[in-house]
Write an enzyme that holds these catalytic residues in place. Structure first.
Site, mmCIF file in Angstrom:
data_model
loop_
_atom_site.group_PDB
_atom_site.id
_atom_site.type_symbol
_atom_site.label_atom_id
_atom_site.label_comp_id
_atom_site.label_asym_id
_atom_site.label_seq_id
_atom_site.Cartn_x
_atom_site.Cartn_y
_atom_site.Cartn_z
ATOM 1 N N ASN A 9 -4.730 0.190 5.499
ATOM 2 C CA ASN A 9 -3.384 -0.307 5.184
ATOM 3 C C ASN A 9 -2.383 0.777 5.577
ATOM 4 O O ASN A 9 -2.273 1.791 4.894
ATOM 5 C CB ASN A 9 -3.308 -0.622 3.674
ATOM 6 C CG ASN A 9 -1.927 -1.068 3.245
ATOM 7 O OD1 ASN A 9 -1.055 -1.310 4.075
ATOM 8 N ND2 ASN A 9 -1.734 -1.175 1.939
ATOM 9 N N LYS A 11 0.765 0.639 5.509
ATOM 10 C CA LYS A 11 1.995 0.588 4.695
ATOM 11 C C LYS A 11 3.230 0.714 5.605
ATOM 12 O O LYS A 11 3.207 0.210 6.726
ATOM 13 C CB LYS A 11 1.953 1.650 3.594
ATOM 14 C CG LYS A 11 0.663 1.562 2.770
ATOM 15 C CD LYS A 11 0.682 2.399 1.526
ATOM 16 C CE LYS A 11 -0.640 2.255 0.789
ATOM 17 N NZ LYS A 11 -0.663 2.998 -0.461
ATOM 18 N N HIS A 95 -0.358 -6.265 -3.450
ATOM 19 C CA HIS A 95 -0.563 -4.806 -3.535
ATOM 20 C C HIS A 95 0.319 -4.257 -4.663
ATOM 21 O O HIS A 95 1.426 -4.750 -4.888
ATOM 22 C CB HIS A 95 -0.189 -4.162 -2.197
ATOM 23 C CG HIS A 95 -0.615 -2.736 -2.113
ATOM 24 N ND1 HIS A 95 0.081 -1.726 -2.756
ATOM 25 C CD2 HIS A 95 -1.667 -2.154 -1.508
ATOM 26 C CE1 HIS A 95 -0.538 -0.575 -2.525
ATOM 27 N NE2 HIS A 95 -1.603 -0.803 -1.781
ATOM 28 N N GLU A 97 2.146 -1.798 -4.868
ATOM 29 C CA GLU A 97 3.487 -1.367 -4.439
ATOM 30 C C GLU A 97 4.430 -2.567 -4.348
ATOM 31 O O GLU A 97 5.623 -2.444 -4.607
ATOM 32 C CB GLU A 97 3.387 -0.606 -3.107
ATOM 33 C CG GLU A 97 2.795 0.783 -3.332
ATOM 34 C CD GLU A 97 1.967 1.330 -2.182
ATOM 35 O OE1 GLU A 97 2.017 0.763 -1.072
ATOM 36 O OE2 GLU A 97 1.259 2.332 -2.399
ATOM 37 N N GLU A 167 -7.599 -1.609 -6.908
ATOM 38 C CA GLU A 167 -6.877 -0.370 -6.612
ATOM 39 C C GLU A 167 -6.195 0.122 -7.883
ATOM 40 O O GLU A 167 -5.084 -0.340 -8.209
ATOM 41 C CB GLU A 167 -5.804 -0.619 -5.546
ATOM 42 C CG GLU A 167 -6.338 -1.025 -4.197
ATOM 43 C CD GLU A 167 -5.356 -0.671 -3.084
ATOM 44 O OE1 GLU A 167 -5.749 0.100 -2.193
ATOM 45 O OE2 GLU A 167 -4.214 -1.120 -3.114
ATOM 46 N N GLY A 173 -2.480 7.166 -3.539
ATOM 47 C CA GLY A 173 -1.640 8.210 -2.968
ATOM 48 C C GLY A 173 -1.561 9.467 -3.818
ATOM 49 O O GLY A 173 -0.700 10.315 -3.608
ATOM 50 N N SER A 213 -6.915 6.659 -2.830
ATOM 51 C CA SER A 213 -7.342 7.989 -2.389
ATOM 52 C C SER A 213 -8.765 8.014 -1.815
ATOM 53 O O SER A 213 -9.538 8.942 -2.094
ATOM 54 C CB SER A 213 -7.193 9.011 -3.523
ATOM 55 O OG SER A 213 -5.834 9.100 -3.918
ATOM 56 N N GLY A 235 -3.530 6.411 3.108
ATOM 57 C CA GLY A 235 -3.252 7.641 3.862
ATOM 58 C C GLY A 235 -4.303 8.007 4.899
ATOM 59 O O GLY A 235 -3.966 8.357 6.039
#
Ligand code: 13P
Length: 253
Positions: A9, A11, A95, A97, A167, A173, A213, A235
Site C-alpha cells: 500500500n 498510500k 483502512h 487512515e 491492522e 507506521g 510495520s 513503508g
C-alpha cells in the site's frame, strides 16, 4: 496453507515518475509467476502508468479506496467501474487512515464493500483496534464488531473473493509490530467469526492478512503463523529491495 497474499500500500506517496521508477525495479524481482499473489496499490494518479508496466508480470493492481455509487455528483471520488477501467483487480477498503481522516465507519465500509462485490473488484477490508482499545483489553471485541459491521448483510456466496486485513492502529507506521502471537490470536478470532457468520465452506479460503510495520526482518516470523495468510505493507513497500525481500519470505523459512 492458503495461497499467500502480499499487498504493498503506497498510500499518498510517489508521483507518476517515482512510481514508474519503483515499479521498473520491482519488475526485476517479480518476473515469473510465483505461488503468492503480489499486489500493489499506488496512488490513483499513477494507476494507469503502473498498470501498463506490470501487465506482463504476475503483479496485480489495487486501488486504495472507492465510492459506493456507480456514477454521479460525487466530486473527487472514483467508482468501481473506473477502477476496473484503469486495471485494478483489488480495492483496499476501510483502512484506518480513512476511518480516522475521512470519518469512515463500519457502515461506510459496508456500503463500499457491497459496491466492490457488485463491480467485481476483490475487496481487502481493513480492521484494527487503537492503542487505547488494546490497553483496555478490548481488542477482540473491537475487531469482532468491525468485522460484523463491515460485512453486514452479505451472504455466503458474496464473500469468496474478499480478504480481511488486520491492522492494529498502534502498529501502523510506528515501527511497533504486533508480535506474531498477538496477531495470530486476532487472526484466529476473525477466522472463527467468519465460520460463524457465513459457514466454513464459504470462508475457509478467505485470506486474513496482517499489516502494521511489516519489514524484511519480521516477515518470516509473521508468515510462520497458521492464520496469517499474507501481509499489507506500507513503508517497506516503497523500496523495491525491501518489498522484494518481503515477497520472497518463503525462501528463507
Ligand atoms: P506500515 O507498514 O508503514 O506500518 O503501514 C501499514 C499499513 O497501513 C498498510 O496498509
Amino acid at each position: 496453507m492458503l495461497r499467500p497474499l502480499i499487498v504493498g500500500n503506497w498510500k499518498m506517496n510517489n508521483t507518476i515518475h517515482q512510481s514508474v521508477e519503483l515499479v521498473m525495479k520491482l519488475r526485476e524481482f517479480v518476473k515469473t509467476e510465483r505461488d503468492t499473489d503480489i499486489i500493489i496499490a499506488p496512488p490513483f494518479t499513477a494507476l494507469h502508468h503502473v498498470g501498463f508496466l506490470i501487465a506482463d508480470t504476475p503483479i496485480r493492481l489495487a486501488a486504495q479506496n472507492m465510492h459506493h455509487e456507480k456514477t454521479g455528483a460525487f466530486t473527487g471520488d472514483l467508482s468501481g467501474e473506473m477502477l476496473k477501467d484503469v486495471g485494478c483487480e483489488y480495492v483496499i477498503l476501510g483502512h484506518s487512515e480513512r476511518r480516522k481522516c475521512h470519518c469512515e465507519t463500519d457502515e461506510t465500509v459496508n456500503r463500499k464493500l457491497k459496491a466492490a462485490i457488485r463491480d467485481e473488484l476483490k475487496p481487502i477490508v481493513c480492521v484494527g483496534e487503537s492503542l487505547e482499545q488494546r490497553e483496555a483489553g478490548d481488542a477482540i471485541r473491537t475487531i469482532k464488531a468491525q468485522v460484523k459491521g463491515s460485512l453486514k448483510g452479505l451472504g455466503p456466496g458474496m464473500v469468496k473473493n474478499m480478504a480481511i486485513a488486520y491492522e492494529p492502529v498502534w502498529a501502523i507506521g510506528t515501527g511497533k509490530t504486533a508480535s506474531p502471537t498477538e496477531a495470530e490470536e486476532i487472526h484466529n478470532t476473525i477466522r472463527e467469526l467468519l465460520f460463524e457468520l457465513f459457514g466454513r465452506n464459504a470462508t475457509e479460503n478467505i485470506r486474513i492478512i496482517y499489516g502494521g510495520s511489516v519489514t524484511p526482518e519480521n516477515i518470516d516470523s509473521l508468515m510462520a503463523q497458521a492464520n496469517i495468510d499474507g501481509v499489507l505493507v506500507g513503508g517497506a513497500s516503497l523500496k523495491a529491495d525491501s518489498f522484494a525481500r518481503i515477497i520472497s519470505f518463503k525462501e528463507s523459512i
